[in-house]
Design a protein around this motif. Structure first.
Motif, PDB file in Angstrom:
ATOM      1  N   TYR A 261      43.106  29.391  71.822  1.00 19.39           N
ATOM      2  CA  TYR A 261      43.439  30.772  71.476  1.00 19.39           C
ATOM      3  C   TYR A 261      44.870  30.890  70.975  1.00 19.39           C
ATOM      4  CZ  TYR A 261      44.368  35.715  71.929  1.00 19.39           C
ATOM      5  OH  TYR A 261      44.738  37.005  71.672  1.00 19.39           O
TER       6      TYR A 261
ATOM      7  N   PHE B  18      40.118  32.667  66.011  1.00 20.72           N
ATOM      8  CA  PHE B  18      39.358  33.101  67.179  1.00 20.72           C
ATOM      9  C   PHE B  18      38.877  34.537  66.980  1.00 20.72           C
ATOM     10  CE2 PHE B  18      39.149  34.989  71.413  1.00 20.72           C
ATOM     11  CZ  PHE B  18      38.376  34.066  72.085  1.00 20.72           C
TER      12      PHE B  18
ATOM     13  N   TYR C 236      43.723  38.010  74.788  1.00 22.79           N
ATOM     14  CA  TYR C 236      43.546  36.672  75.362  1.00 22.79           C
ATOM     15  C   TYR C 236      42.466  36.601  76.456  1.00 22.79           C
ATOM     16  CZ  TYR C 236      45.779  37.219  79.921  1.00 22.79           C
ATOM     17  OH  TYR C 236      46.034  37.588  81.206  1.00 22.79           O
TER      18      TYR C 236
ATOM     19  N   THR D 155      34.620  27.516  72.757  1.00 26.21           N
ATOM     20  CA  THR D 155      34.896  28.503  73.803  1.00 26.21           C
ATOM     21  C   THR D 155      33.626  28.822  74.588  1.00 26.21           C
ATOM     22  OG1 THR D 155      36.506  29.441  72.286  1.00 26.21           O
ATOM     23  CG2 THR D 155      35.965  30.753  74.212  1.00 26.21           C
TER      24      THR D 155
ATOM     25  N   THR E 200      40.605  26.533  76.597  1.00 28.72           N
ATOM     26  CA  THR E 200      40.306  27.664  75.711  1.00 28.72           C
ATOM     27  C   THR E 200      41.557  28.484  75.433  1.00 28.72           C
ATOM     28  OG1 THR E 200      39.561  28.914  77.636  1.00 28.72           O
ATOM     29  CG2 THR E 200      37.867  27.882  76.305  1.00 28.72           C
TER      30      THR E 200
ATOM     31  N   ALA F 109      39.244  34.851  75.769  1.00 28.21           N
ATOM     32  CA  ALA F 109      39.145  33.394  75.688  1.00 28.21           C
ATOM     33  C   ALA F 109      38.812  32.775  77.043  1.00 28.21           C
ATOM     34  CB  ALA F 109      40.453  32.809  75.150  1.00 28.21           C
TER      35      ALA F 109
END
Lengths: 292, 298
Positions: free
Chosen positions: A274, A281, B116, A220, A270, B119
């Motif tokens: 995730y 993560f 999220y 990432t 990424t 990320a």
């Protein structure tokens, strides 16, 4: 630190609960909004964005912006789309992640199971390197890469990312191995197993979870890096730099739909990581912040 | 079985092998991190322009740095940005964590939605918000189309307000992560303590204010350290969202360093600004790392 499933013993009334759900949903909308805007506008013709409404669904669905972003959009001086830059990012990320993770595992093993005088200082020095503002190394790095003949090349970027990723990968493995019983290592030593044999046969087989965390973190970070790519990439730029060049370009009509499609393309790798391994993560983020 | 001297050799080998294997990583760190820091520090005391020179000029780069209006703008912006970013992320993160901890149905769906953005790269975040906040096509345009003709939201084009759009985008990106840290902290609290306080007649508000939040101290500290160092390093988001503009209104130390070193060819001044950035981060990180490593030893 893991997110356990135990909930709090606090109980709340009906009105409070309604309020809580409302707030939680509002924030969910806030976090989803930009993704929705990007997604929905990447499948619209440009006229529907400039003339129409950013929030509404397309009247005419089209994948042209995606095709354009991938293979024909003007990036810098050439109309190559993001494809070559995507390839550069992959060629840079895979070796950089692999090398920094392997080195981190060995370092963590030595710093916990073969302790020596001054090992905490060495670890402290490596740990601090995770947090330096990279501006402090830009000037000498540019010169060293130039001297090595690696400026503007994929190997140069790999070197940079391995060097500055080493601190975190060492941190992960060190904290993980610290919880592993040292008696087992001593017992294996007495049985005649050597340094590498113990690493290979005892430590590596139990390293699965932390290796996943480390790989995700490095992937990432390196994929999302902009500063090093912009400074040392030269003409071999990674995705983030190409995306920025595309969006900031001042020539011609601003093709918002293409920009959104390109942004999603840059985010997809990424995001997939995730979605597939979100649990790891989160653990990586935690381990990086709460030093064990 | 091996002979005695061979065994002795093997023991000695085993003794220095770990150090030998660790050595390249240590050497690389010493050279590329600490050597480079030293190089930049030395450079900040020279008259380097486009290329490094070894003509020492004392503190004059620092004097010049602090006389530059751009640097003052950068310092003011980082102060505004870092303060709001840390405070708002912590507030939102804590609130969402406490709310999510109330046996919420659908927690498993909400949590990943909050997280999220972490990320995504700052470049993607910046691109998304840049167009969403753009008056011509984004939020303002949408509100006009929905019939709210007088709605105006032009922060991103305004000299005085643009810095706050960076706060919005940065909070969007990182607050979910702070939520996750607090949630982990909350889940680690022993329910017996809460039950005992409830028996003593404490209200929910008192429970959180007097017991839960003080117990979350380590999470507050970690969140502060992580957010502070992210704030000082922030470069990508500014570049993607405002490009440092309008004008130089959203200049930050990180963008200042880059433009003075590589665009304006004032390497000495650029190096001195990087040294200031490093010292600020070191002032926060070193005490924190020191205490973490020391605790670990006991």
């Amino acid at each position: 630190m893991s997110v356990a499933t135990q909930d709090t013993a606090v109980s709340t009334g009906r009105i409070t609960r309604t309020f809580i759900y409302l707030i939680l949903l509002l924030f969910a909308l806030f976090y989803l909004l930009p993704l929705y805007v990007m997604g929905i506008n990447s499948v619209k013709p440009l006229s529907e964005i400039t003339g129409g409404n950013m929030m509404s669904l397309p009247n005419e669905w089209t994948l042209d912006p995606w095709r354009s972003a991938w293979s024909t959009a003007q990036i810098g001086v050439q109309a190559t789309g993001l494809k070559p830059y995507f390839l550069t990012s992959i060629l840079m990320v895979v070796p950089a992640v692999a090398i920094s993770t392997i080195l981190g595992a060995i370092n963590g093993y030595i710093l916990t199971k073969w302790r020596f005088k001054g090992d905490t200082i060495i670890f402290g020095l490596m740990l601090f390197s995770c947090f330096i503002p990279f501006q402090i190394v830009l000037i000498p790095m540019a010169r060293v890469l130039g001297m090595l003949g690696l400026a503007g090349s994929v190997p140069g970027l790999i070197l940079v990312h391995v060097v500055y990723g080493l601190g975190f990968s060492t941190l992960y493995f060190r904290n993980y191995y610290a919880a592993f019983p040292t008696e087992l290592v001593r017992a294996a030593q007495i049985d005649g197993a050597g340094f590498f044999r113990i690493f290979w046969r005892i430590m590596l087989p139990v390293s699965g979870p932390i290796a996943v965390v480390c790989v995700i973190w490095q992937f990432t970070n390196i994929w999302n890096d902009f500063l090093f790519g912009a400074s040392f990439g030269g003409t071999t730029q990674p995705m983030t730099v190409a995306l920025n060049n595309l969006v900031q370009s001042s020539t011609g009509v601003k093709e918002y739909n293409v920009h959104f499609a390109a942004a999603i393309l840059a985010a997809i790798p990424t995001l997939i990581v995730y979605i597939v391994a979100g649990r790891y993560f989160v653990r990586g983020l935690m381990a990086g912040s709460v030093k064990g | 079985m091996a002979s005695a001297s061979e065994a002795d050799f093997r023991t000695r080998l085993q003794d220095w092998l770990p150090k030998l294997v660790l050595a390249p990583s240590v050497a690389v760190t010493l050279f590329f991190v600490y050597g480079f820091i030293l190089f930049t520090v030395v450079l900040s005391f020279t008259s380097s322009k486009m290329l490094p020179s070894w003509d020492f000029v004392g503190f004059s780069n620092y004097v010049r740095l602090f006389s530059l209006p751009h640097w003052h703008v950068a310092l003011k912006n980082i102060a505004i940005f870092a303060t709001l970013y840390i405070v708002i992320c912590t507030a939102i993160g804590l609130m969402l964590a406490i709310f999510l901890d109330q046996k919420i149905r659908g927690e498993g769906v909400l949590r990943p939605i909050y997280l999220y953005p972490m990320a995504l790269s700052f470049i993607v975040t910046g691109t998304a918000w840049k167009w969403f906040l753009d008056p011509g096509i984004g939020l303002e345009h949408v509100m006009h189309q929905w019939g709210w003709e007088s709605f105006s939201f032009t922060w991103i084009k305004s000299n005085s307000m643009a810095i706050y759009t960076i706060v919005i985008a940065a909070v969007w990106q990182s607050s979910g992560f702070v939520m996750a840290m607090f949630l982990a902290g909350l889940r680690g609290i022993d329910n017996e303590i809460l039950k005992a306080a409830q028996i003593d007649g404490a209200s929910n508000w008192q429970l959180y204010r007097r017991i839960v939040i003080p117990l979350l101290r380590p999470a507050f500290l970690s969140a502060f350290v992580i957010l502070a160092h992210l704030a000082i390093k922030s470069y990508d988001l500014v570049i993607a969202l405002t490009g440092g503009g309008p004008g130089r209104a959203t200049e930050m130390p990180a963008t200042f360093m880059y433009s003075y070193t590589f665009t304006r060819k004032e390497m000495g001044v650029g190096a001195s600004s990087a040294v200031i950035m490093l010292m600020t981060i070191a002032a926060i990180m070193i005490p924190y790392l020191y205490s973490e490593l020391k605790e670990k030893k006991e």
